[in-house]
Write a protein that holds these residues in place. Sequence first.
Motif, PDB file in Angstrom:
ATOM      1  N   ARG A 202       0.833  -1.208   0.000  1.00  0.00           N
ATOM      2  CA  ARG A 202       0.000   0.000   0.000  1.00  0.00           C
ATOM      3  C   ARG A 202       0.869   1.262   0.000  1.00  0.00           C
ATOM      4  O   ARG A 202       0.572   2.235  -0.709  1.00  0.00           O
ATOM      5  CB  ARG A 202      -0.901  -0.004   1.240  1.00  0.00           C
ATOM      6  CG  ARG A 202      -1.919  -1.132   1.295  1.00  0.00           C
ATOM      7  CD  ARG A 202      -3.171  -0.812   0.540  1.00  0.00           C
ATOM      8  NE  ARG A 202      -3.915   0.280   1.156  1.00  0.00           N
ATOM      9  CZ  ARG A 202      -5.071   0.733   0.699  1.00  0.00           C
ATOM     10  NH1 ARG A 202      -5.610   0.178  -0.389  1.00  0.00           N
ATOM     11  NH2 ARG A 202      -5.703   1.719   1.297  1.00  0.00           N
ATOM     12  N   ALA A 203       1.940   1.235   0.790  1.00  0.00           N
ATOM     13  CA  ALA A 203       2.833   2.386   0.851  1.00  0.00           C
ATOM     14  C   ALA A 203       3.509   2.625  -0.494  1.00  0.00           C
ATOM     15  O   ALA A 203       3.657   3.772  -0.940  1.00  0.00           O
ATOM     16  CB  ALA A 203       3.887   2.174   1.941  1.00  0.00           C
ATOM     17  N   GLU A 213      10.516   3.645  -1.931  1.00  0.00           N
ATOM     18  CA  GLU A 213       9.926   2.304  -2.067  1.00  0.00           C
ATOM     19  C   GLU A 213      10.929   1.231  -1.652  1.00  0.00           C
ATOM     20  O   GLU A 213      10.560   0.253  -0.986  1.00  0.00           O
ATOM     21  CB  GLU A 213       9.478   2.081  -3.509  1.00  0.00           C
ATOM     22  CG  GLU A 213       8.274   2.920  -3.919  1.00  0.00           C
ATOM     23  CD  GLU A 213       7.928   2.723  -5.377  1.00  0.00           C
ATOM     24  OE1 GLU A 213       7.616   1.577  -5.756  1.00  0.00           O
ATOM     25  OE2 GLU A 213       7.972   3.702  -6.143  1.00  0.00           O
ATOM     26  N   THR A 214      12.181   1.394  -2.040  1.00  0.00           N
ATOM     27  CA  THR A 214      13.215   0.434  -1.637  1.00  0.00           C
ATOM     28  C   THR A 214      13.403   0.447  -0.128  1.00  0.00           C
ATOM     29  O   THR A 214      13.510  -0.604   0.512  1.00  0.00           O
ATOM     30  CB  THR A 214      14.553   0.748  -2.336  1.00  0.00           C
ATOM     31  OG1 THR A 214      14.361   0.780  -3.746  1.00  0.00           O
ATOM     32  CG2 THR A 214      15.597  -0.294  -1.988  1.00  0.00           C
ATOM     33  N   VAL A 239       8.712 -12.938   8.482  1.00  0.00           N
ATOM     34  CA  VAL A 239       9.506 -12.279   7.439  1.00  0.00           C
ATOM     35  C   VAL A 239       9.414 -13.041   6.121  1.00  0.00           C
ATOM     36  O   VAL A 239       9.432 -12.437   5.038  1.00  0.00           O
ATOM     37  CB  VAL A 239      10.967 -12.107   7.906  1.00  0.00           C
ATOM     38  CG1 VAL A 239      11.726 -13.416   7.863  1.00  0.00           C
ATOM     39  CG2 VAL A 239      11.676 -11.051   7.083  1.00  0.00           C
ATOM     40  N   VAL A 240       9.281 -14.358   6.179  1.00  0.00           N
ATOM     41  CA  VAL A 240       9.083 -15.139   4.952  1.00  0.00           C
ATOM     42  C   VAL A 240       7.753 -14.776   4.302  1.00  0.00           C
ATOM     43  O   VAL A 240       7.659 -14.594   3.080  1.00  0.00           O
ATOM     44  CB  VAL A 240       9.156 -16.644   5.255  1.00  0.00           C
ATOM     45  CG1 VAL A 240       8.638 -17.459   4.073  1.00  0.00           C
ATOM     46  CG2 VAL A 240      10.596 -17.047   5.567  1.00  0.00           C
ATOM     47  N   THR A 241       6.715 -14.655   5.111  1.00  0.00           N
ATOM     48  CA  THR A 241       5.404 -14.273   4.583  1.00  0.00           C
ATOM     49  C   THR A 241       5.452 -12.884   3.959  1.00  0.00           C
ATOM     50  O   THR A 241       4.873 -12.648   2.889  1.00  0.00           O
ATOM     51  CB  THR A 241       4.349 -14.311   5.700  1.00  0.00           C
ATOM     52  OG1 THR A 241       4.349 -15.603   6.304  1.00  0.00           O
ATOM     53  CG2 THR A 241       2.964 -14.017   5.148  1.00  0.00           C
ATOM     54  N   THR A 242       6.133 -11.960   4.612  1.00  0.00           N
ATOM     55  CA  THR A 242       6.282 -10.613   4.048  1.00  0.00           C
ATOM     56  C   THR A 242       6.956 -10.665   2.689  1.00  0.00           C
ATOM     57  O   THR A 242       6.527 -10.001   1.733  1.00  0.00           O
ATOM     58  CB  THR A 242       7.102  -9.722   4.998  1.00  0.00           C
ATOM     59  OG1 THR A 242       6.437  -9.637   6.266  1.00  0.00           O
ATOM     60  CG2 THR A 242       7.273  -8.321   4.430  1.00  0.00           C
ATOM     61  N   GLY A 243       8.016 -11.453   2.579  1.00  0.00           N
ATOM     62  CA  GLY A 243       8.707 -11.588   1.303  1.00  0.00           C
ATOM     63  C   GLY A 243       7.823 -12.181   0.227  1.00  0.00           C
ATOM     64  O   GLY A 243       7.851 -11.736  -0.935  1.00  0.00           O
ATOM     65  N   LEU A 244       7.007 -13.178   0.573  1.00  0.00           N
ATOM     66  CA  LEU A 244       6.096 -13.787  -0.408  1.00  0.00           C
ATOM     67  C   LEU A 244       5.039 -12.783  -0.873  1.00  0.00           C
ATOM     68  O   LEU A 244       4.704 -12.717  -2.058  1.00  0.00           O
ATOM     69  CB  LEU A 244       5.427 -15.014   0.205  1.00  0.00           C
ATOM     70  CG  LEU A 244       6.329 -16.236   0.439  1.00  0.00           C
ATOM     71  CD1 LEU A 244       5.575 -17.310   1.220  1.00  0.00           C
ATOM     72  CD2 LEU A 244       6.842 -16.806  -0.878  1.00  0.00           C
ATOM     73  N   VAL A 245       4.517 -11.984   0.061  1.00  0.00           N
ATOM     74  CA  VAL A 245       3.519 -10.973  -0.295  1.00  0.00           C
ATOM     75  C   VAL A 245       4.121  -9.930  -1.234  1.00  0.00           C
ATOM     76  O   VAL A 245       3.519  -9.566  -2.250  1.00  0.00           O
ATOM     77  CB  VAL A 245       2.948 -10.304   0.981  1.00  0.00           C
ATOM     78  CG1 VAL A 245       2.073  -9.113   0.612  1.00  0.00           C
ATOM     79  CG2 VAL A 245       2.141 -11.312   1.791  1.00  0.00           C
ATOM     80  N   LEU A 246       5.306  -9.442  -0.905  1.00  0.00           N
ATOM     81  CA  LEU A 246       5.953  -8.433  -1.752  1.00  0.00           C
ATOM     82  C   LEU A 246       6.302  -9.006  -3.121  1.00  0.00           C
ATOM     83  O   LEU A 246       6.160  -8.331  -4.145  1.00  0.00           O
ATOM     84  CB  LEU A 246       7.216  -7.908  -1.069  1.00  0.00           C
ATOM     85  CG  LEU A 246       7.010  -7.059   0.189  1.00  0.00           C
ATOM     86  CD1 LEU A 246       8.347  -6.704   0.822  1.00  0.00           C
ATOM     87  CD2 LEU A 246       6.238  -5.793  -0.142  1.00  0.00           C
ATOM     88  N   GLY A 247       6.768 -10.251  -3.143  1.00  0.00           N
ATOM     89  CA  GLY A 247       7.096 -10.865  -4.423  1.00  0.00           C
ATOM     90  C   GLY A 247       5.876 -11.065  -5.298  1.00  0.00           C
ATOM     91  O   GLY A 247       5.931 -10.889  -6.519  1.00  0.00           O
ATOM     92  N   HIS A 248       4.748 -11.413  -4.683  1.00  0.00           N
ATOM     93  CA  HIS A 248       3.517 -11.635  -5.440  1.00  0.00           C
ATOM     94  C   HIS A 248       2.947 -10.323  -5.967  1.00  0.00           C
ATOM     95  O   HIS A 248       2.233 -10.313  -6.976  1.00  0.00           O
ATOM     96  CB  HIS A 248       2.488 -12.330  -4.544  1.00  0.00           C
ATOM     97  CG  HIS A 248       1.246 -12.741  -5.269  1.00  0.00           C
ATOM     98  ND1 HIS A 248       1.243 -13.693  -6.267  1.00  0.00           N
ATOM     99  CD2 HIS A 248      -0.035 -12.315  -5.154  1.00  0.00           C
ATOM    100  CE1 HIS A 248       0.018 -13.847  -6.726  1.00  0.00           C
ATOM    101  NE2 HIS A 248      -0.780 -13.023  -6.072  1.00  0.00           N
ATOM    102  N   GLN A 250       4.714  -7.546  -7.003  1.00  0.00           N
ATOM    103  CA  GLN A 250       5.798  -6.731  -7.562  1.00  0.00           C
ATOM    104  C   GLN A 250       5.277  -5.611  -8.459  1.00  0.00           C
ATOM    105  O   GLN A 250       5.916  -4.572  -8.594  1.00  0.00           O
ATOM    106  CB  GLN A 250       6.754  -7.615  -8.372  1.00  0.00           C
ATOM    107  CG  GLN A 250       7.540  -8.610  -7.547  1.00  0.00           C
ATOM    108  CD  GLN A 250       8.508  -9.401  -8.402  1.00  0.00           C
ATOM    109  OE1 GLN A 250       9.146  -8.855  -9.295  1.00  0.00           O
ATOM    110  NE2 GLN A 250       8.605 -10.697  -8.145  1.00  0.00           N
ATOM    111  N   HIS A 251       4.111  -5.843  -9.070  1.00  0.00           N
ATOM    112  CA  HIS A 251       3.552  -4.827  -9.967  1.00  0.00           C
ATOM    113  C   HIS A 251       3.206  -3.529  -9.233  1.00  0.00           C
ATOM    114  O   HIS A 251       3.010  -2.491  -9.867  1.00  0.00           O
ATOM    115  CB  HIS A 251       2.293  -5.369 -10.635  1.00  0.00           C
ATOM    116  CG  HIS A 251       1.217  -5.719  -9.664  1.00  0.00           C
ATOM    117  ND1 HIS A 251       1.178  -6.938  -9.002  1.00  0.00           N
ATOM    118  CD2 HIS A 251       0.158  -5.003  -9.210  1.00  0.00           C
ATOM    119  CE1 HIS A 251       0.122  -6.954  -8.201  1.00  0.00           C
ATOM    120  NE2 HIS A 251      -0.510  -5.798  -8.306  1.00  0.00           N
ATOM    121  N   ALA A 252       3.118  -3.589  -7.906  1.00  0.00           N
ATOM    122  CA  ALA A 252       2.792  -2.374  -7.146  1.00  0.00           C
ATOM    123  C   ALA A 252       3.946  -1.374  -7.166  1.00  0.00           C
ATOM    124  O   ALA A 252       3.737  -0.181  -6.936  1.00  0.00           O
ATOM    125  CB  ALA A 252       2.442  -2.739  -5.699  1.00  0.00           C
TER     126      ALA A 252
END
Length: 522
Positions: A202-203, A213-214, A239-248, A250-252
Motif C-alpha cells: 500500500r505504501a 519504495e526500496t 519475514v518469509v510471509t512478508t517476502g512472499l507478499v511483496l514478491g507476489h 511486484q507490480h505495485a
Amino acid sequence: MEIVEVLLALMAACVAFAVLARRARLPYAVVLVVGGMVLAFIPGMPEVELDPQVALAFFLPPLLQASAYRTDWKAFKGSLRPILLLAVGAVLFSAFCVGVVVKLLIPGFPWAAAITLGAIVAPPDAVAAAAVLNRLRLPRRIVTVLEGESLINDATALVLYRFAVAATLAGSFSWFEAGFSFLALAIGGGMIGWLAGWLAVRAARRLQDTLLETASSFIACFASFLAAEAVHVSGVIAVVTTGLVLGHAQHAFTAQTRRDSRTVWQFIEFVLNSLIFILIGLQLNGILDRLHEYPNWHLALLAVCVSVVLILARFIWVIPAVWLPRQIPSIRRRDPMPPFSHTIIISWAGMRGVVSLAAAMALPVTFPERDLLVFLAFCAILATLVLQGTTLEWLIRRLGAEEKRRTVMPHEEAAARTLIAHASLREMERRAEDFLSGAIAQDLLPEFRDRVRLLDGINQGPIAAERAARLEHRLHALRAGRARLLRHRDEDGLEEELMTRLVEELDLEELRLRRLLGAADA
C-alpha cells in the motif's frame, strides 16, 4: 572507530575470499568459513564475538525476505507437500537422531539437552544452500523444494529448540504443548508477516519514489520480524510471509524501483552472506579455548559422530518421504515419481549455517555442557559446508541432473513475448486508423509487424537464425553508438549527468538484446 576498522577489514577479506572461491571454482561459503578459521589463529587478531541476537535479528530477516521475494508462489504451492515433509518432518527426525547418538555417547547427558543439540543442527540453511545452488542450472522443482524448505525449517527448529532448552532447565517436556505452540507461532507469524507485506505494498502505491519504495521494503522486512518476536510468535515465518507478499505484488512498485531495488538487495545479500560465513569461521578460536578440559580424541569422536548422523538422517528421511506418498494413486498421477538422482541431490543438499550457530551461541550460560554443544554445532556446520558444499556441484554433474543451456528460447518465454508483441501491434494498428495522428502510427507499423513476424516462429530454424543475426547487428550498432558518445565527451565535453543517463539507456538496451540472444552471461 575500532568496530568500523574491523568491519572494513572483514569486508576486504570477504571480497578477497570471494575472488579466491571463484578462481578455485569452490562455493564461496566454504572458502569464507575456512578463511575465517585461518584468520582467527593469526597472532594479534582481535577476537570477534557473534552476538546471537544480532545474528538472528540483523542478518536473518533480509536474507530470508530476499529468498522469499524471489520464490515462485505458484511453484511453492505446487510443491507444498515435499517442502513440509522436509521443513517439518526432516527437521524433527534429524533432531531426534542426533539426540539419540549424543545420549548413547554421553550416557549421563540429559535427554532434553541432547534434543536441544539436535534442534540446533537440524535445519539446513537458506543462505548456505543458495551460495551453492545459484552457481548451477538445476531443474526448477529441485530448487523450489530446497528453497521452500529452507524458508520454513528454521521456524520448526527454533520452536523445538525453545521447548528443549526450557525442558532441560525445568526438567519436564510436553510434546502436545510443543505441537500446539508450533501451530500458534506459525499462524501468528504468518498473520503479522502478511500485514507487514500488505502495508508495504500500500505504501509503495502511494510513494511512487524509487528510494522511498526500496527503503519501505527494508522497513517491512525488519518490522515484521521484530513485531512477531515482540509478541512471541515466529519472526522467521513472519519475514518469509512478508517476502512472499511483496514478491507476489511486484507490480505495485514502479519499473525503476523493481530494477534498482534488485541491485540494492543483491548487494545487501552479498555483504550479509559474506560476513555471516567469515564470522562463523572466526568463532573457532574462542570455542576451542573454552574446551581445554576435554581430550582431543573425545571431541573429535563426538564431532564426527554427530556430523555423520546428521548427514545420514536426511537420507533416511528423504528417500521414504519421496517414495511412500506416491503409493497413493491420486498423488502418483498428479505428481509422478521424480528421477532417483533428484532424491539423492535433495538428500545431499543439507548444509548448515548461521541459524545453527546463532541458536548454539544463544544457549543460557547455565545450560549443561554449553561449550561442548556450541563446539559440536560448529563442527556440524563446518562438516556439512566443507563436505557437502564442495561436492554438491560435482555430484549434480555426475548424476547428469544439471540442465543444459538452451539453444532456443523456452516455450513459456516465447509465448509471453509473442503475446506482448501481438497486443502492441493491435494497439498500433488501432492508432493508425486515427484520422489526425494515424500517419505517425503508420510509419511505426512496419517495426511492430516485423517483431511479430520474428516472434511467431521464434524457435524455427530460419526464423531463429534471422532473429539472431538482427540482434547481433543491433548490438554492434549499439556499441558503435556508445563508443562515439565517449569520444564526444572527451573531445567536446558533455555534462556528467546527461552522460550518465545516456550510457544507462544504452546499457539497458544492451542487456535486453543479450537476454534475447541468450548471452546474458557473456
